[in-house]
Design a protein around this motif. Sequence first.
Motif, mmCIF file in Angstrom:
data_model
loop_
_atom_site.group_PDB
_atom_site.id
_atom_site.type_symbol
_atom_site.label_atom_id
_atom_site.label_comp_id
_atom_site.label_asym_id
_atom_site.label_seq_id
_atom_site.Cartn_x
_atom_site.Cartn_y
_atom_site.Cartn_z
ATOM 1 N N LEU A 46 -5.677 -6.008 -1.244
ATOM 2 C CA LEU A 46 -4.629 -5.467 -0.373
ATOM 3 C C LEU A 46 -3.751 -4.463 -1.120
ATOM 4 N N LEU A 47 -3.364 -3.425 -0.397
ATOM 5 C CA LEU A 47 -2.392 -2.485 -0.937
ATOM 6 C C LEU A 47 -1.036 -3.160 -1.063
ATOM 7 N N THR A 48 -0.187 -2.565 -1.870
ATOM 8 C CA THR A 48 1.185 -3.044 -2.001
ATOM 9 C C THR A 48 2.053 -2.365 -0.939
ATOM 10 N N PRO A 49 3.275 -2.839 -0.730
ATOM 11 C CA PRO A 49 4.159 -2.140 0.205
ATOM 12 C C PRO A 49 4.353 -0.672 -0.153
ATOM 13 N N ALA A 50 4.434 -0.349 -1.433
ATOM 14 C CA ALA A 50 4.660 1.035 -1.857
ATOM 15 C C ALA A 50 3.461 1.933 -1.577
ATOM 16 N N GLU A 51 2.287 1.342 -1.360
ATOM 17 C CA GLU A 51 1.077 2.128 -1.116
ATOM 18 C C GLU A 51 0.770 2.318 0.368
ATOM 19 N N GLN A 52 1.616 1.795 1.233
ATOM 20 C CA GLN A 52 1.444 2.010 2.670
ATOM 21 C C GLN A 52 1.775 3.467 3.020
ATOM 22 N N PRO A 53 1.323 3.947 4.180
ATOM 23 C CA PRO A 53 1.651 5.326 4.564
ATOM 24 C C PRO A 53 3.160 5.558 4.563
ATOM 25 N N PRO A 54 3.642 6.609 3.932
ATOM 26 C CA PRO A 54 5.090 6.827 3.825
ATOM 27 C C PRO A 54 5.726 7.076 5.183
ATOM 28 N N ALA A 55 6.694 6.247 5.520
ATOM 29 C CA ALA A 55 7.308 6.310 6.841
ATOM 30 C C ALA A 55 8.797 6.609 6.782
ATOM 31 N N GLY A 56 9.322 6.859 5.576
ATOM 32 C CA GLY A 56 10.747 7.106 5.449
ATOM 33 C C GLY A 56 11.573 5.844 5.459
ATOM 34 N N GLU A 57 10.919 4.689 5.487
ATOM 35 C CA GLU A 57 11.579 3.397 5.445
ATOM 36 C C GLU A 57 10.785 2.499 4.501
ATOM 37 N N ALA A 58 11.458 1.567 3.863
ATOM 38 C CA ALA A 58 10.774 0.654 2.956
ATOM 39 C C ALA A 58 10.042 -0.431 3.736
#
Length: 217
Positions: A46-58
């Motif tokens: 699984l990807l990490t939260p930081a590797e998700q598509p950038p949405a301008g929100e954490a």
Amino acid sequence: MPLSAARVTLGSATVALAMLLTAPPANAVPVTHSAVTRDGVDRRVLLTPAEQPPAGEAYGQPWINPYFEPAVTGPTCWRYGSATGASAGLSARFSTPTWFHAYNDVWVFPSADAAAAFERQWRADLATCVDRNPPGESGSFVLDVTKAGEAGGVDVLRVTSGLNPYPQTQHWWVAVVRQGTAVYAVQLLDYRDGDPRPVPFDDTVAAIRKRLATYYP
């Protein structure tokens, strides 16, 4: 199955899109990237939260969907109930505080050929997705499936959908990466109003390829 724990599959009239914003079940625990699932899928893929598509929100930490059915559930527009050929699977949801939910789904196959057959069937299902999911009295509807761009040689699709009988719509940004004996899909549910700009997937697709090369070559 509690609807609050169900992952949406467009084309399945039994799952309500509105339930995506409900809380995860009480027994859902955050994923640790050192864990291995009982069904044989290494959660380190699984990807990490930081590797998700950038949405301008954490993004927050993911939770595992305990009701995921990899044998009969595919990416967006898959004919729910059709056999996938997968031997194992894993589904996790990453959410931001307001507008986005990123579904990371992984299917593991007995062979690379079986993974390729799965991808071919999904692409065939995409061609009939709108016709199979019209506006009506119940279930979900799909108004449009278009290619929004590419990321690392992978098509990024935009799917406009909604929940019958309501007219409100939302967008999904979908990228499906097949490599080796696995398929990894990121399906980003976007609740922003109007016609939102595409979300970039380049870094996310690159990270997926590295994970699959490591755990499911």
